[in-house]
Scaffold this motif. Sequence first.
Motif, short mmCIF file in Angstrom:
data_model
loop_
_atom_site.label_atom_id
_atom_site.label_comp_id
_atom_site.label_asym_id
_atom_site.label_seq_id
_atom_site.Cartn_x
_atom_site.Cartn_y
_atom_site.Cartn_z
N GLN A 58 -58.19 -27.66 14.34
CA GLN A 58 -57.03 -27.11 15.05
C GLN A 58 -57.13 -27.28 16.56
N ILE A 87 -61.14 -20.68 15.60
CA ILE A 87 -60.38 -21.51 14.66
C ILE A 87 -61.18 -22.80 14.47
N ASN A 105 -65.64 -18.14 9.54
CA ASN A 105 -64.78 -17.82 10.68
C ASN A 105 -64.93 -16.36 11.06
#
Length: 632
Positions: free
Chosen positions: A388, A384, A137
């Motif tokens: 999500q 994300i 990420n």
Amino acid sequence: MTLRSLIARELHQAVQRLLSQSGLRWPDGLELLVEQPARVEHGDYTSNVALQLARHLRKPPIQIATQLAGELRGLPMASRVEAAPPGFVNIWLDWRWWASHGMTRWDPPKERAAEKVVVEHTSINPNKAAHVGHLRNACIGDTLARLLRRVGYRVEVHNYIDDLGNQVADTVVGLLHVPVKGQYTRFGDFCWDVYARVSQAYERDEGLKARRAEVLHALEAGDNNTAWLGRLVAEHIVQEHVAEMGAFGITYNLLVWESDIVREGFWAAAFEKLKQSPLFVKETQGRLAGCWVLKQPQQEQEGPAEAAAGREEEADDEHLADKVLVRSNGVLTYTAKDIAYHLWKFGLLGKEFRYRRFAQGLWTTAPDGTGRPFARARRVLNVIDRRQEYPQAMVRLALQALGFQEAAGALHHVSYGVVSLSPATAGRLGMDTSEGRSSYPMSGRQGIGIKIRDLLDLMEASIDRERSRRAGLSSRAIAAGAIRYFLLRYNLGTEIVFDMDSALDVHGNTGPYLMYAHARAAGILRKAGLESRAMPPEPRRMPEVSEVERALLRHLADWPDTLEAAAEGFNPTLVTGYAYELAQRFTDFYENLPVLKAPESERPFRIWLVALSRAVLADALGVLGLPAPERM
């Protein structure tokens, strides 16, 4: 303008002339694309616009392509323009024109500097050490921030700290009630084991699990011993996370604490705004009675989606067609706080944080701080993982429900596949792999995963074993670049099956290969008597280029367009692919053609080509967050 956009502009004008001659306007849906053909014998750039025009002009595509080629033969940047069956327009560049007209350097449009883009990434739960999935990420987010800065935008990087969530509560419960012994050098590593142990203890002790709810309430209240303990735990672990990411060149401008969103009244302000929307309602019956819910637009009150939602446990964070923002007991969901946060990001909330320094160059929200010009973004990118997608969609829906259509359109979820473990790596970490699955998920609750610092140590040791010389870049810096590139080179939607042995490999399509190509170019320039950062003057007389040189020139010319495409699509893998191909083409060039021992008529051009390759490769490495070493 980039080279492709220049060619596209000229081609657009030629197409417009052809249409005007036939009394036609530009057809709806006609998309004029200029691309580099895969095969060099088809030119340096090509377009299939003639194939698209055939049904509008009612002519064979090859005839239209021939007309367009005739229109373009006077282009100063083209040495040759030809039509090719079944209807392509192929363009060969005049490389002397390209070199002498400033096309070797590209600066972005100045007006972009007025547009602020907020990039949120990392956002790790501050309850234990970070693992390699978190690092993917952060690498994606940091690369996007670097990319957007490179193409001219003003970028502000946020790291959202969820210090009121279940994970922090679990670690606090564990610290208070679950004994853990052992030798640890970092608090995050200790909490890694505490978190795993408390998760196991919950299965044996329902009373302990009930304690978590009490801790959650205490954390949110913020005026008690437990809340102070939670804050101290979170702040210490965030310091470790920031330091870990710094080893990979990952930095932030601002830490935004969830507790500050709640305690500074951000949700209260958002709540008042949302209550003006008919989509935000308080349920009066069913399992969601007493909850404040954000409804899907144009949904029937008793439709199937609501019935399905009624079967969900209120406390769960499942994907509900109606999203609970405030539970019946008054506890806010993560999405509620995220909506308030995003209204602030766009400057639409009417409230501001205060700030203090957290570290060098890094600020944090703080009740006792001062004012700073953060947020008020024109665009927002949230990095994300793809799990999500629904909560992100609900934030966008909230902006739409409040009438902020422009902000809703400027909110982008950069989704990516999660990182799992290969069977071999999972087995080495103590997981049961007898099921024979192709991959195994990491689990913080089970204490299964690869900590970032452990991986960096392993990679550094592996590089140390392979190195014959220690001059130049440190093994740890090479290791960080290798890991970062490994996590960036896969398409964003791809789940990475992380295999420790593959990650430790430094051959092939890897970060070390790219860094070595840059060091090789710098070495050639040193031997030529040039500082590697200095560009020699453009050759006044460019010789006839060979196919190897032309292949390298074509790729160098496409760098600005690659940057623009990557930034427009929020796609760092376009940059990794470009950089790897550039390293390959440069290697092919210097291995097949002499540079320093080239004939005098060709030597200045080849040295210039080395310098240009080094400059573009350094630019690409900078966007990717990898070192551009003078020596390896």
